[in-house]
Scaffold this active site. Sequence first.
Site, mmCIF file in Angstrom:
data_model
loop_
_atom_site.group_PDB
_atom_site.id
_atom_site.type_symbol
_atom_site.label_atom_id
_atom_site.label_comp_id
_atom_site.label_asym_id
_atom_site.label_seq_id
_atom_site.Cartn_x
_atom_site.Cartn_y
_atom_site.Cartn_z
ATOM 1 N N ASP A 1 0.060 5.366 0.459
ATOM 2 C CA ASP A 1 -1.119 6.192 0.693
ATOM 3 C C ASP A 1 -0.855 7.624 1.154
ATOM 4 O O ASP A 1 0.129 7.923 1.816
ATOM 5 C CB ASP A 1 -2.090 5.496 1.641
ATOM 6 C CG ASP A 1 -1.541 5.199 3.020
ATOM 7 O OD1 ASP A 1 -1.673 4.054 3.439
ATOM 8 O OD2 ASP A 1 -1.006 6.092 3.682
ATOM 9 N N TRP B 1 -9.078 10.255 15.999
ATOM 10 C CA TRP B 1 -7.626 10.461 15.890
ATOM 11 C C TRP B 1 -7.205 11.526 14.894
ATOM 12 O O TRP B 1 -6.092 12.063 14.982
ATOM 13 C CB TRP B 1 -6.931 9.146 15.498
ATOM 14 C CG TRP B 1 -7.266 8.660 14.117
ATOM 15 C CD1 TRP B 1 -8.304 7.877 13.766
ATOM 16 C CD2 TRP B 1 -6.549 8.940 12.896
ATOM 17 N NE1 TRP B 1 -8.298 7.649 12.410
ATOM 18 C CE2 TRP B 1 -7.228 8.281 11.845
ATOM 19 C CE3 TRP B 1 -5.402 9.676 12.588
ATOM 20 C CZ2 TRP B 1 -6.803 8.342 10.524
ATOM 21 C CZ3 TRP B 1 -4.971 9.733 11.268
ATOM 22 C CH2 TRP B 1 -5.665 9.072 10.251
ATOM 23 N N GLU C 1 5.142 6.262 8.768
ATOM 24 C CA GLU C 1 4.389 7.490 8.600
ATOM 25 C C GLU C 1 5.294 8.730 8.514
ATOM 26 O O GLU C 1 6.246 8.875 9.279
ATOM 27 C CB GLU C 1 3.411 7.687 9.774
ATOM 28 C CG GLU C 1 2.377 6.593 9.926
ATOM 29 C CD GLU C 1 2.826 5.466 10.843
ATOM 30 O OE1 GLU C 1 4.046 5.382 11.141
ATOM 31 O OE2 GLU C 1 1.973 4.677 11.263
ATOM 32 N N THR D 1 1.266 10.381 5.180
ATOM 33 C CA THR D 1 1.691 9.415 4.163
ATOM 34 C C THR D 1 2.221 8.157 4.831
ATOM 35 O O THR D 1 2.718 8.188 5.954
ATOM 36 C CB THR D 1 2.780 9.996 3.244
ATOM 37 O OG1 THR D 1 3.978 10.222 4.005
ATOM 38 C CG2 THR D 1 2.323 11.309 2.612
ATOM 39 N N GLU E 1 0.843 -1.204 0.000
ATOM 40 C CA GLU E 1 0.000 0.000 0.000
ATOM 41 C C GLU E 1 0.868 1.240 0.000
ATOM 42 O O GLU E 1 1.907 1.286 0.654
ATOM 43 C CB GLU E 1 -0.909 -0.005 1.230
ATOM 44 C CG GLU E 1 -1.894 1.150 1.301
ATOM 45 C CD GLU E 1 -2.846 1.024 2.473
ATOM 46 O OE1 GLU E 1 -3.226 2.078 3.021
ATOM 47 O OE2 GLU E 1 -3.202 -0.107 2.849
ATOM 48 N N GLU F 1 -3.275 10.394 3.254
ATOM 49 C CA GLU F 1 -4.498 10.659 4.003
ATOM 50 C C GLU F 1 -4.488 12.135 4.377
ATOM 51 O O GLU F 1 -3.529 12.620 4.987
ATOM 52 C CB GLU F 1 -4.592 9.787 5.257
ATOM 53 C CG GLU F 1 -4.865 8.329 4.950
ATOM 54 C CD GLU F 1 -5.023 7.493 6.197
ATOM 55 O OE1 GLU F 1 -6.039 6.807 6.327
ATOM 56 O OE2 GLU F 1 -4.120 7.535 7.051
ATOM 57 N N ARG G 1 9.145 5.861 19.964
ATOM 58 C CA ARG G 1 8.277 4.845 19.376
ATOM 59 C C ARG G 1 9.032 3.553 19.102
ATOM 60 O O ARG G 1 8.440 2.471 19.079
ATOM 61 C CB ARG G 1 7.686 5.392 18.072
ATOM 62 C CG ARG G 1 6.729 4.465 17.371
ATOM 63 C CD ARG G 1 6.200 5.135 16.123
ATOM 64 N NE ARG G 1 5.409 4.237 15.312
ATOM 65 C CZ ARG G 1 4.949 4.544 14.101
ATOM 66 N NH1 ARG G 1 5.200 5.732 13.584
ATOM 67 N NH2 ARG G 1 4.240 3.666 13.432
#
Length: 277
Positions: free
Chosen positions: A97, A189, A124, A113, A95, A99, A264
């Site tokens: 993408d 979110w 991301e 993205t 994928e 958004e 993270r």
Amino acid sequence: MAMIILVVLVQFLMSVHGENLVQDLKITWGNDRGKIVDNGQIMTLTLDNFSGSGFESNFEYHFGKIDMQIKLVPGNSAGTVTAYYLSSVGDNHDEIDYEFLGNISGQPYTVHTNVYAGGKGDREQQFHLWFDPTADFHTYSFLWNPQTVIFSIDETPIREFKNRESIGIPFPKTHAMRLYSSLWNADDWATQGGRVKTDWSQAPFTAAYKNFKADACVRAAGRTSCGPQTVAWMTKKLDGLSLNRLKWVRRNFMIYNYCDDTKRFPQGLPKECQVRE
């Protein structure tokens, strides 16, 4: 004979794009909230407090340059997401993408993205736009070839994800992908981490699309057909000018990069984040 007809049909579809959206795209959900109007020149997706809507491409693509002009939801669009992406199907899907995360009036849209390969994403990057994406149409593009994925807006690159399979980093190249877009509610979110909710008194929310173009290899009936235009993008990379524009976007408009998020990834950043250009 059937195969000859198929090849001719695919080559025709590859060479004619943007003249009428019906030949390339179809509404897949949302009932009459998705529409193709103006003799096939414009598509609109609408979100209200009952449902959103979405479309997909009629064909799958396996590498190509995909362009679409989009005008995003105007006004107070907080809580809404306009997704525009290429995706395969299955657990190990690929994928690529965009958004577009809605905003309170006067605040910039956030472009989110991501890149998935073999079912794994978590890559991301987010940007603010340097223009008002609700005032007019702008061209949002994917360039996807065996060497790289490039996200561009009005031909200005904002992100590149290179093929580094040689050092064990998955790259989306195995599966053919359709183009999808949807307008939906994500107020848990989307805007300021979910702190700002959708104001349904502003509904319905509408995004508009036109001038779809796919210079791409088409996958149909288990075969992939590529036209002569593939030469232009199959080996394309960012040149010096494009690299400078990419750096300008990242320096001035990037607001999140997973490769900088050490909290993270306490066990260490993903391998691609450690590769020097």
